[in-house]
Design an enzyme around this catalytic site. Structure first.
Site, PDB file in Angstrom:
ATOM      1  N   GLU A   1       0.830  -1.208   0.000  1.00  0.00           N
ATOM      2  CA  GLU A   1       0.000   0.000   0.000  1.00  0.00           C
ATOM      3  C   GLU A   1       0.869   1.264   0.000  1.00  0.00           C
ATOM      4  O   GLU A   1       0.475   2.313  -0.488  1.00  0.00           O
ATOM      5  CB  GLU A   1      -0.938  -0.002   1.223  1.00  0.00           C
ATOM      6  CG  GLU A   1      -2.159   0.865   1.034  1.00  0.00           C
ATOM      7  CD  GLU A   1      -3.282   0.555   2.035  1.00  0.00           C
ATOM      8  OE1 GLU A   1      -4.454   0.699   1.661  1.00  0.00           O
ATOM      9  OE2 GLU A   1      -2.990   0.180   3.188  1.00  0.00           O
TER      10      GLU A   1
ATOM     11  N   LYS B   1     -13.920   1.741  -3.641  1.00  0.00           N
ATOM     12  CA  LYS B   1     -14.824   2.064  -2.521  1.00  0.00           C
ATOM     13  C   LYS B   1     -16.008   2.894  -3.021  1.00  0.00           C
ATOM     14  O   LYS B   1     -17.148   2.643  -2.659  1.00  0.00           O
ATOM     15  CB  LYS B   1     -14.076   2.918  -1.486  1.00  0.00           C
ATOM     16  CG  LYS B   1     -13.161   2.162  -0.570  1.00  0.00           C
ATOM     17  CD  LYS B   1     -12.744   3.111   0.549  1.00  0.00           C
ATOM     18  CE  LYS B   1     -11.373   2.797   1.067  1.00  0.00           C
ATOM     19  NZ  LYS B   1     -10.834   3.832   1.925  1.00  0.00           N
TER      20      LYS B   1
ATOM     21  N   HIS C   1       8.066 -26.700   0.870  1.00  0.00           N
ATOM     22  CA  HIS C   1       7.264 -27.752   0.242  1.00  0.00           C
ATOM     23  C   HIS C   1       6.097 -27.166  -0.541  1.00  0.00           C
ATOM     24  O   HIS C   1       5.131 -27.858  -0.824  1.00  0.00           O
ATOM     25  CB  HIS C   1       6.766 -28.724   1.315  1.00  0.00           C
ATOM     26  CG  HIS C   1       7.903 -29.357   2.050  1.00  0.00           C
ATOM     27  ND1 HIS C   1       8.424 -30.575   1.706  1.00  0.00           N
ATOM     28  CD2 HIS C   1       8.664 -28.885   3.069  1.00  0.00           C
ATOM     29  CE1 HIS C   1       9.451 -30.852   2.505  1.00  0.00           C
ATOM     30  NE2 HIS C   1       9.613 -29.832   3.332  1.00  0.00           N
TER      31      HIS C   1
HETATM   32  O1  PA5 Z   1      -2.848   1.666   6.111  1.00  0.00           O
HETATM   33  C1  PA5 Z   1      -3.872   2.272   5.867  1.00  0.00           C
HETATM   34  O2  PA5 Z   1      -3.942   3.503   5.875  1.00  0.00           O
HETATM   35  C2  PA5 Z   1      -5.144   1.506   5.575  1.00  0.00           C
HETATM   36  O3  PA5 Z   1      -4.881   0.152   5.400  1.00  0.00           O
HETATM   37  C3  PA5 Z   1      -6.118   1.698   6.713  1.00  0.00           C
HETATM   38  O4  PA5 Z   1      -5.542   1.239   7.915  1.00  0.00           O
HETATM   39  C4  PA5 Z   1      -7.415   0.937   6.461  1.00  0.00           C
HETATM   40  O5  PA5 Z   1      -7.965   1.352   5.243  1.00  0.00           O
HETATM   41  C5  PA5 Z   1      -8.392   1.205   7.583  1.00  0.00           C
HETATM   42  O6  PA5 Z   1      -8.619   2.576   7.700  1.00  0.00           O
HETATM   43  P1  PA5 Z   1      -9.200   3.182   9.012  1.00  0.00           P
HETATM   44  O7  PA5 Z   1      -8.228   2.995  10.098  1.00  0.00           O
HETATM   45  O8  PA5 Z   1      -9.416   4.632   8.696  1.00  0.00           O
HETATM   46  O9  PA5 Z   1     -10.486   2.487   9.302  1.00  0.00           O
END
Ligand code: PA5
Length: 465
Positions: free
Chosen positions: A292, A432, A321
């Site tokens: 990410e 989203k 394995h």
């Molecule tokens: O690393 C990130 O920013 C995302 O993976 C968020 O943690 C995830 O989308 C969850 O978001 P939030 O903490 O706002 O619910």
């Protein structure tokens, strides 16, 4: 370095050990050294400007005290804790508990007085089973969401809150804890209105960099883990990662090696392969952090670059394995990141016996695991396939804190080397928006029309029913 400090051995990344086809040269390292220094300086500047709050979390004494106060106030009857959250708001805590708690078998007595159950998906299967199996009078709910508006977490909260309230009435407020932005967001508002205990995720700390704050420390303390030792280890690693000298900064070196292997040798896939069952969830945390943060379309200047190494996980020796055949003989597109833990803490000596397994007699299982790691590493090297090894003397809270911070810092440095912003995630927004459109959420009508049109325009004749 002190007794339990992490070390990085990257000799098998180098051409001198594995040949020039897959290995790096001293010139490669010399070429990237200045850029690495500039990357470290850029990160330090952002830290000094208060943009990268994760760097300060190991030294946040008030933060851990606030967590401990919240845990102290939780009624003892709350022995089962449902932890709601997704992505960075869940994976770090899961990694923490899996690495540091002894495994639990149904017949064994509890390792900690409380049991934590993580729900990090909108798939109803596990949550539905949990609500049938657990008694809400013995439960607490921890909901973790930085933004406070994440749909999966919001859905879980809408289900779990009334379940607890129906059983406990007004007392339910003492069983609900929200970890969220200190001021903003729907969850902050809901928690304040309901009188829940709350803990902050500072606005300059992104979800996937939040494990050393309340998002990780609260679950850790609820499970009675040594969160202060975790922070101590992380703090020492933060010190080691402060220098802008490539050969002295382990996280900067990791970032430089991964970047060089990706861009100069075509090793686009970084496989994290701990030889430890206890680091399976940690690997999932790493995948999210690396993917990410580093998979980005635009660079700092807004130019299209579409970069990012692909993270993959494997566990030694299990994956010898499963995936190792591919790593050994498949495309030469991978860099293996092995993790070795010197002290397995628990070992079993294999009894002497006759027959096919006789050669194992008298050896420890930990010794076997280590021999398998070393054999695999060398086998890859002998075919010119690169790897590096991170070694920790022990996987205790201090060691885990080092590992968390090491990868967080490496991610920040790698972001600078790729020239991208490692701290946003614009690529997940469209999906989203379209899902909200399908759900008929107010304000997403256009997205709804867009996806309906796209679905009905799909070419026919390409499905098998
Ligand atoms: O690393 C990130 O920013 C995302 O993976 C968020 O943690 C995830 O989308 C969850 O978001 P939030 O903490 O706002 O619910």
């Amino acid at each position: 370095m002190v007794g339990n400090d992490l070390s990085l051995d990257y000799s098998l990344c180098m051409g001198a050990a594995i040949g020039d086809r897959g290995g790096l040269t001293e010139d490669d390292l010399a070429t990237i050294a200045d850029r690495a220094t500039a990357a470290a300086d850029a990160v330090a500047e952002r830290v000094n400007h208060g943009e990268l709050g994760f760097w300060q979390l190991p030294g946040d004494a008030a933060g851990i005290e606030a967590v401990e106060a919240v845990v102290h106030a939780l009624p003892e009857a709350a022995r089962e804790v449902l932890v709601l959250g997704i992505g960075g708001s869940s994976l770090g805590a899961q990694a923490l508990l899996e690495a540091l708690l002894p495994p639990r078998f149904e017949t064994a007595p509890a390792a900690s007085p409380r049991r934590l159950h993580f729900f990090d998906n909108s798939d109803p299967f596990r949550l539905a089973h949990a609500l049938e199996a657990l008694d809400p009078r013995h439960c607490a709910m921890v909901v973790v969401s930085k933004s406070g508006g994440t749909v999966e977490t919001a859905a879980q909260l809408r289900v779990v809150r009334p379940w607890i309230e129906a059983a406990l009435g007004e007392e339910a407020a003492t069983r609900c804890i929200a970890v969220t932005d200190p001021e903003h967001g729907a969850l902050r508002k809901e928690a304040t209105n309901a009188g829940w205990q709350t803990l902050p995720i500072p606005s300059n700390v992104g979800g996937r960099f939040s494990v050393l704050g309340a998002a990780g420390l609260l679950p850790a303390r609820l499970a009675e883990l040594d969160a202060r030792a975790l922070l101590r280890g992380a703090g020492r690693m933060a010190e080691r990662c402060r220098t802008n000298v490539l050969h002295e900064n382990p996280a900067l070196m990791l970032a430089a090696l991964c970047h060089l292997h990706d861009r100069a040798r075509g090793h686009h896939i970084d496989v994290l392969m701990p030889y430890s069952d206890r680091l399976r969830a940690f690997s999932a945390w790493f995948v999210q952090l690396w993917a990410e943060s580093l998979g980005k379309r635009k660079d700092h200047q807004g130019q299209t670059v579409e970069v990012g190494p692909t993270p993959l996980t494997a566990v030694g020796a299990t994956d010898q394995h499963a995936q190792m055949q591919l790593f050994m003989e498949g495309p030469r597109d991978k860099l293996l990141l092995f993790v070795a833990i010197a002290d397995a803490e628990r070992d079993l000596t294999i009894p002497h016996s006759d027959g096919p397994g006789a050669y194992l007699g008298g050896h420890g299982m930990a010794e076997l695991l280590d021999a398998e790691r070393r054999g695999t590493t060398q086998a890859l090297a002998s075919d010119g396939r690169p790897s590096l090894t991170l070694s920790l003397p022990r996987l205790d809270a201090d060691g885990l804190g080092q590992l968390f911070f090491f990868f967080e810092a490496a991610t920040a440095f790698a972001g600078e080397l790729y020239g991208i912003n490692a701290f946003d995630q614009p690529g997940v927004e469209l999906g989203k928006r379209l899902a909200f459109g399908l759900l008929g959420r107010q304000g997403y009508e256009e997205a709804g029309r867009e996806i309906e049109a796209a679905l009905s325009a799909r070419p026919e004749g390409y499905r098998i029913d």
